[in-house]
Design a protein around this motif. Sequence first.
Motif, PDB file in Angstrom:
ATOM      1  N   ASN A 170      16.897  47.987  21.008  1.00 29.21           N
ATOM      2  CA  ASN A 170      17.926  49.004  21.191  1.00 29.21           C
ATOM      3  C   ASN A 170      19.190  48.336  21.710  1.00 29.21           C
ATOM      4  O   ASN A 170      19.243  47.903  22.854  1.00 29.21           O
ATOM      5  CB  ASN A 170      17.440  50.064  22.184  1.00 29.21           C
ATOM      6  CG  ASN A 170      18.518  51.066  22.541  1.00 29.21           C
ATOM      7  OD1 ASN A 170      19.544  51.159  21.871  1.00 29.21           O
ATOM      8  ND2 ASN A 170      18.302  51.812  23.611  1.00 29.21           N
ATOM      9  N   HIS A 228      11.807  50.503  26.020  1.00 26.24           N
ATOM     10  CA  HIS A 228      12.045  50.250  24.599  1.00 26.24           C
ATOM     11  C   HIS A 228      11.589  48.854  24.203  1.00 26.24           C
ATOM     12  O   HIS A 228      10.739  48.703  23.322  1.00 26.24           O
ATOM     13  CB  HIS A 228      13.532  50.409  24.279  1.00 26.24           C
ATOM     14  CG  HIS A 228      14.002  51.827  24.304  1.00 26.24           C
ATOM     15  ND1 HIS A 228      15.341  52.169  24.420  1.00 26.24           N
ATOM     16  CD2 HIS A 228      13.343  52.998  24.224  1.00 26.24           C
ATOM     17  CE1 HIS A 228      15.459  53.475  24.415  1.00 26.24           C
ATOM     18  NE2 HIS A 228      14.258  54.007  24.304  1.00 26.24           N
ATOM     19  N   LEU A 264      16.779  49.202  13.604  1.00 22.69           N
ATOM     20  CA  LEU A 264      17.034  50.025  14.786  1.00 22.69           C
ATOM     21  C   LEU A 264      18.160  49.425  15.611  1.00 22.69           C
ATOM     22  O   LEU A 264      19.015  50.155  16.134  1.00 22.69           O
ATOM     23  CB  LEU A 264      15.772  50.145  15.635  1.00 22.69           C
ATOM     24  CG  LEU A 264      15.916  50.955  16.923  1.00 22.69           C
ATOM     25  CD1 LEU A 264      16.254  52.409  16.611  1.00 22.69           C
ATOM     26  CD2 LEU A 264      14.641  50.870  17.767  1.00 22.69           C
ATOM     27  N   LEU A 324      10.995  55.707  22.285  1.00 24.65           N
ATOM     28  CA  LEU A 324      12.443  55.794  22.112  1.00 24.65           C
ATOM     29  C   LEU A 324      13.003  57.002  22.849  1.00 24.65           C
ATOM     30  O   LEU A 324      14.064  56.916  23.484  1.00 24.65           O
ATOM     31  CB  LEU A 324      12.783  55.877  20.627  1.00 24.65           C
ATOM     32  CG  LEU A 324      14.270  55.824  20.269  1.00 24.65           C
ATOM     33  CD1 LEU A 324      14.881  54.491  20.668  1.00 24.65           C
ATOM     34  CD2 LEU A 324      14.478  56.071  18.772  1.00 24.65           C
ATOM     35  N   SER A 356      12.436  46.098  13.012  1.00 27.43           N
ATOM     36  CA  SER A 356      13.112  46.377  14.286  1.00 27.43           C
ATOM     37  C   SER A 356      14.609  46.117  14.230  1.00 27.43           C
ATOM     38  O   SER A 356      15.377  46.748  14.967  1.00 27.43           O
ATOM     39  CB  SER A 356      12.494  45.529  15.402  1.00 27.43           C
ATOM     40  OG  SER A 356      12.606  44.146  15.105  1.00 27.43           O
ATOM     41  N   THR A 379      14.639  55.147  11.108  1.00 28.69           N
ATOM     42  CA  THR A 379      14.606  53.692  11.313  1.00 28.69           C
ATOM     43  C   THR A 379      13.279  53.154  11.829  1.00 28.69           C
ATOM     44  O   THR A 379      12.973  51.974  11.607  1.00 28.69           O
ATOM     45  CB  THR A 379      15.698  53.263  12.310  1.00 28.69           C
ATOM     46  OG1 THR A 379      15.471  53.914  13.572  1.00 28.69           O
ATOM     47  CG2 THR A 379      17.077  53.627  11.798  1.00 28.69           C
ATOM     48  N   LEU A 380      12.490  53.947  12.523  1.00 29.64           N
ATOM     49  CA  LEU A 380      11.309  53.400  13.196  1.00 29.64           C
ATOM     50  C   LEU A 380      10.200  53.003  12.228  1.00 29.64           C
ATOM     51  O   LEU A 380       9.255  52.318  12.628  1.00 29.64           O
ATOM     52  CB  LEU A 380      10.776  54.398  14.221  1.00 29.64           C
ATOM     53  CG  LEU A 380      11.654  54.583  15.465  1.00 29.64           C
ATOM     54  CD1 LEU A 380      11.021  55.566  16.422  1.00 29.64           C
ATOM     55  CD2 LEU A 380      11.892  53.246  16.160  1.00 29.64           C
ATOM     56  N   GLY A 398      15.720  57.603  15.553  1.00 28.79           N
ATOM     57  CA  GLY A 398      14.375  57.101  15.319  1.00 28.79           C
ATOM     58  C   GLY A 398      13.747  57.525  14.013  1.00 28.79           C
ATOM     59  O   GLY A 398      13.025  56.739  13.379  1.00 28.79           O
ATOM     60  N   LEU A 408      11.004  47.565  20.828  1.00 29.48           N
ATOM     61  CA  LEU A 408      12.101  48.179  20.091  1.00 29.48           C
ATOM     62  C   LEU A 408      13.420  47.528  20.487  1.00 29.48           C
ATOM     63  O   LEU A 408      13.749  47.447  21.676  1.00 29.48           O
ATOM     64  CB  LEU A 408      12.164  49.682  20.375  1.00 29.48           C
ATOM     65  CG  LEU A 408      10.923  50.506  20.038  1.00 29.48           C
ATOM     66  CD1 LEU A 408      11.130  51.963  20.446  1.00 29.48           C
ATOM     67  CD2 LEU A 408      10.602  50.405  18.558  1.00 29.48           C
ATOM     68  N   THR A 456      21.502  51.604  16.350  1.00 31.91           N
ATOM     69  CA  THR A 456      21.810  52.022  17.723  1.00 31.91           C
ATOM     70  C   THR A 456      23.179  51.539  18.178  1.00 31.91           C
ATOM     71  O   THR A 456      23.921  52.295  18.820  1.00 31.91           O
ATOM     72  CB  THR A 456      20.730  51.517  18.699  1.00 31.91           C
ATOM     73  OG1 THR A 456      20.496  50.105  18.490  1.00 31.91           O
ATOM     74  CG2 THR A 456      19.429  52.273  18.509  1.00 31.91           C
TER      75      THR A 456
END
Length: 331
Positions: A40, A32, A95, A210, A92, A87-88, A84, A38, A99
Amino acid sequence: MDWDIIFRNAIIAGFSREAAVYAIAAVGLNVHFGYTGLLNFGQVGFMAISAYGVGISITQYNAPVWLAFIIGLLAAVVLALLLGVPTLRLRSDYLAIVTIAASEIIRLTFRSVALTDWSGGSNGINGFADGYYRFSPFDPSQRYGFGNVQVFGNQAWIIVVGWTLAILVTVLVWLLMRSPWGRVLKSIREDEDAARALGKNAYFYKMQSLILGGMIGGLAGIVLSVGQQTVQPDAYSPPVTFFIWTALILGGVGRIWSPIFGSIAFWMILSLTNNLLDGLVNVGIVPSAVTAGVRGGSIRFVLVGLGLMLLMAFRPQGVFGDRNEMMLADR
């Protein structure tokens, strides 16, 4: 102080079931953040949803172990899609917020009284992994290991399986990151606009990342639940995610073998600080009031946190990271 016991306990902690679980989860987190960029903050949510997927499948539907594991991993895929899709396409940090919130929603939902018949409420689901241990080649009543480092058969079996899976997912990520697909992920991490300008669908690749990292995190949750023979909601609280982040950063973000090293080091350091504190109390160097009650555990994490602060100050890329490639401060 008995240094033999201190170092023996550190070795056991470094190669324990929990260390293997953290290594697997950190590999997913590395996919990620380390390779895709990403953020997370809810990796424990993927662990929880997969663990409950396995537990509920076996206890409620009498599913065989292999099918329950597949259902658990598919649950992680569904969660990745739910998180995802909305939000993707955004920054960032969205996300990250989603999460961490989702992981708590999952924990509190399975902990609720309304789902007690399915999830066991606060007591969780217990004794569902007997079918897994039927495949064990080890005698549950016998001890296995090397020298003074010995564990019982069932524990040896889950440790062997856990570390085997950790190595396999690490090799899988290594192969993927050497492929054109992996190079696209790295380009998105470095400059998403440039990747789009070259005709790459950044949203599509980030979704794949993801899902892959979430499935690896789900695998970690399955190993943890099977090893404990229980799925207890409070075992999947938000601090677990940040401990996994600590292991990843300790080893070095964006490096293939760093999650395994970081997890081993993290658990060995926790064990060493805990046993050293106990030893210093026993010889009278540290007052017993310092570690009384829950203070000992708190001080242990304070010391580990201090060490991580020093690491970030003097080597922010971690032990094996490349500072030129991974500028954490610029993320």
